[in-house]
Design an enzyme around this catalytic site. Structure first.
Site, PDB file in Angstrom:
ATOM      1  N   ARG A  54      -1.977   5.243  21.345  1.00  0.00           N
ATOM      2  CA  ARG A  54      -1.494   5.118  20.073  1.00  0.00           C
ATOM      3  C   ARG A  54      -2.462   6.026  19.034  1.00  0.00           C
ATOM      4  NH1 ARG A  54      -1.199   0.357  17.961  1.00  0.00           N
ATOM      5  NH2 ARG A  54      -3.143   0.180  17.317  1.00  0.00           N
ATOM      6  N   TYR A 106      13.916  19.860   1.132  1.00  0.00           N
ATOM      7  CA  TYR A 106      14.606  20.597   2.621  1.00  0.00           C
ATOM      8  C   TYR A 106      14.907  18.714   1.784  1.00  0.00           C
ATOM      9  CZ  TYR A 106      15.600  16.926   6.830  1.00  0.00           C
ATOM     10  OH  TYR A 106      16.039  16.375   7.681  1.00  0.00           O
ATOM     11  N   ASP A 178       4.511  23.034   3.919  1.00  0.00           N
ATOM     12  CA  ASP A 178       5.374  22.735   4.979  1.00  0.00           C
ATOM     13  C   ASP A 178       5.388  24.103   5.031  1.00  0.00           C
ATOM     14  OD1 ASP A 178       7.289  21.999   6.328  1.00  0.00           O
ATOM     15  OD2 ASP A 178       8.372  20.961   5.338  1.00  0.00           O
ATOM     16  N   LYS A 203      11.473  23.014  15.162  1.00  0.00           N
ATOM     17  CA  LYS A 203      11.950  23.662  15.096  1.00  0.00           C
ATOM     18  C   LYS A 203      11.852  24.908  15.661  1.00  0.00           C
ATOM     19  CE  LYS A 203      13.782  20.978  11.892  1.00  0.00           C
ATOM     20  NZ  LYS A 203      14.787  20.349  11.762  1.00  0.00           N
TER      21      LYS A 203
HETATM   22  N1  PLP Z   1      10.484  20.282   6.503  1.00  0.00           N
HETATM   23  C1  PLP Z   1      11.497  21.017   6.352  1.00  0.00           C
HETATM   24  C2  PLP Z   1      11.425  22.267   6.257  1.00  0.00           C
HETATM   25  C3  PLP Z   1      12.867  20.514   7.687  1.00  0.00           C
HETATM   26  O1  PLP Z   1      13.480  21.595   7.676  1.00  0.00           O
HETATM   27  C4  PLP Z   1      12.277  19.316   8.196  1.00  0.00           C
HETATM   28  C5  PLP Z   1      14.562  18.961   9.019  1.00  0.00           C
HETATM   29  O2  PLP Z   1      15.374  19.945   8.849  1.00  0.00           O
HETATM   30  C6  PLP Z   1      11.551  18.272   8.582  1.00  0.00           C
HETATM   31  C7  PLP Z   1      10.598  17.982   7.636  1.00  0.00           C
HETATM   32  C8  PLP Z   1      11.746  17.681   9.220  1.00  0.00           C
HETATM   33  O3  PLP Z   1      11.755  17.474  10.141  1.00  0.00           O
HETATM   34  P1  PLP Z   1      11.822  16.564  11.498  1.00  0.00           P
HETATM   35  O4  PLP Z   1      13.878  16.874  11.414  1.00  0.00           O
HETATM   36  O5  PLP Z   1      11.238  16.796  12.356  1.00  0.00           O
HETATM   37  O6  PLP Z   1      11.354  15.516  11.208  1.00  0.00           O
END
Ligand code: PLP
Length: 388
Positions: A54, A106, A178, A203
């Site tokens: 962990r 998001y 982000d 992604k």
């Molecule tokens: N940040 C962005 C810009 C996203 O588009 C997403 C998911 O689509 C996330 C965070 C969250 O990621 P996860 O789906 O891997 O938890």
């Protein structure tokens, strides 16, 4: 594609080769995967480099090192999802600390922040960060953490990270960006003044739509150590197998994103000239309101774009029934092209009022552009548009 930095290998070299041929046991060229949850102590009170999975795992550490180097940070924590990465930062805050986030980020991020605010764990302000006066005014409330998402999901708004980070730091806040939509291949927020770069590695970094995972890269060693300790406290570390797959996907990040954004540019131009389309949101188009700042702070415009169909929600239904080559699905950044309808999919939980304020209409569609042949992509889209 990118310039070399000081005495480090160039980013393309880090992505393709970090950890290659580093296996101490057999000289394996592809780094091995260590699935073991626990490690034998050398003797009484004598742990080796690893003791329990962990806290740390050799496969995950190789990925964190590669991501930290690519983002120009001092260290990284690899988490079980992108949401876990964002929550790792938010969870470290003290009760009542203010988070200042974009009103159009998001939907899952907004849901997380609101859930924590509703439980009284943080205070939350969602503002239009492209409006400098509104942003500066919100800083007067002394946020502990400023979260930036650029380009934003799904409207591709681009903010000036260097300018916002400087203002936020002056106000005493930490800044997290982000960087999921561009990846470090196209944007490096820490070099622009942010404290942290966050990723849904689900992604572009993994790039093959077969892993859910995330990461936070920290600018300083102290921040990285604190995050690593906190990930161990709350148990949000990513699995070794997912880290191994993500490292494998990372190998081709640069050529993938280069090809995908070339396809995206062709599609943006095509949509921009189509009568069934009311508006295209792609920072690579000179008509995009933030084209100048995107050109300055990004190394490319990326493979994500959105567009409004002139016929609204009814046209969306017809488009979705007729489009080919693009699969109707959430997520993004994989080698295959996807189309999503934010109002009923990724941003449904935001609620209609919040969507209206953020400018996310019922006729909006979001594309994640993949590696398919450009002519096939355009032909597939044209089938959808002809039905509108
Ligand atoms: N940040 C962005 C810009 C996203 O588009 C997403 C998911 O689509 C996330 C965070 C969250 O990621 P996860 O789906 O891997 O938890």
């Amino acid at each position: 594609m990118t310039d070399k930095r000081d005495d480090q290998p160039a980013p393309e070299t880090i992505a393709a080769a970090h950890g290659v041929a580093s296996d101490p046991s057999f000289g394996a060229v592809a780094p091995p995967i260590y699935l073991s949850s626990t490690y034998e102590f050398a003797g009484y009170d004598t742990a080796r480099a690893y003791d329990y999975g962990r806290l740390a795992n050799p496969t995950r550490d190789l990925l964190s090192d590669a991501l930290a180097k690519l983002e120009g940070g001092a260290g990284a924590v690899v988490t079980s999802s992108g949401m876990a990465a964002i929550d790792l930062l938010v969870g470290q805050l003290r009760q009542g600390d203010l988070v200042l986030a974009p009103h159009d980020c998001y939907g899952g991020t907004i849901r997380l922040l609101k859930a924590r605010a509703d439980r009284g764990q943080i205070a939350l302000r969602l503002v239009d960060q492209t409006d400098r006066a509104v942003f500066a005014q919100a800083l007067e409330e002394e946020p502990a953490l400023v979260l930036i998402e650029t380009p934003s999901n799904p409207l591709m708004r681009v903010v000036d990270v260097a300018a916002l980070a400087a203002l936020a730091r002056e106000a005493g806040a930490e800044v997290a960006v982000d960087n999921t939509f561009l990846s470090p291949a196209l944007q490096r927020p820490i070099a622009l003044g942010a404290d942290y770069a966050i990723h849904s590695t689900t992604k572009f970094l993994n790039g093959h739509s077969d892993v859910i995972a995330g990461a936070v890269v920290a600018g300083t060693k102290a921040q990285a150590d604190q995050l690593r300790a906190w990930a161990n406290v709350v148990g949000s570390s990513g699995s070794p197998f997912d880290a191994w797959l993500t490292l494998r996907g990372l190998r081709t990040l640069f050529p993938r994103i280069e090809r995908q954004q070339a396809n995206a540019m062709a599609i943006a131009r095509h949509l921009d000239a189509h009568p069934a389309v009311a508006r295209v949101y792609y920072p690579g188009l000179p008509s995009h309101p933030n084209h100048a700042v995107a050109t300055r702070q990004q190394r490319g415009f990326g493979a994500m774009l959105s567009f409004d169909l002139a016929g609204g929600a009814e046209a969306v239904k017809r488009f979705i029934g007729a489009v080919r080559t693009f699969t109707l699905a959430e997520s993004l950044g994989g080698v295959e092209s996807l189309v999503a309808h934010p109002a009923t999919m990724t941003h449904a939980d935001m609620g209609e009022d919040a969507r209206r304020v953020a400018g996310i209409g019922d006729g909006l569609l979001r594309l994640s552009v993949g590696l398919e042949n450009e002519a096939d992509l355009l032909a597939g889209l044209d089938l959808g548009l002809a039905a509108c």
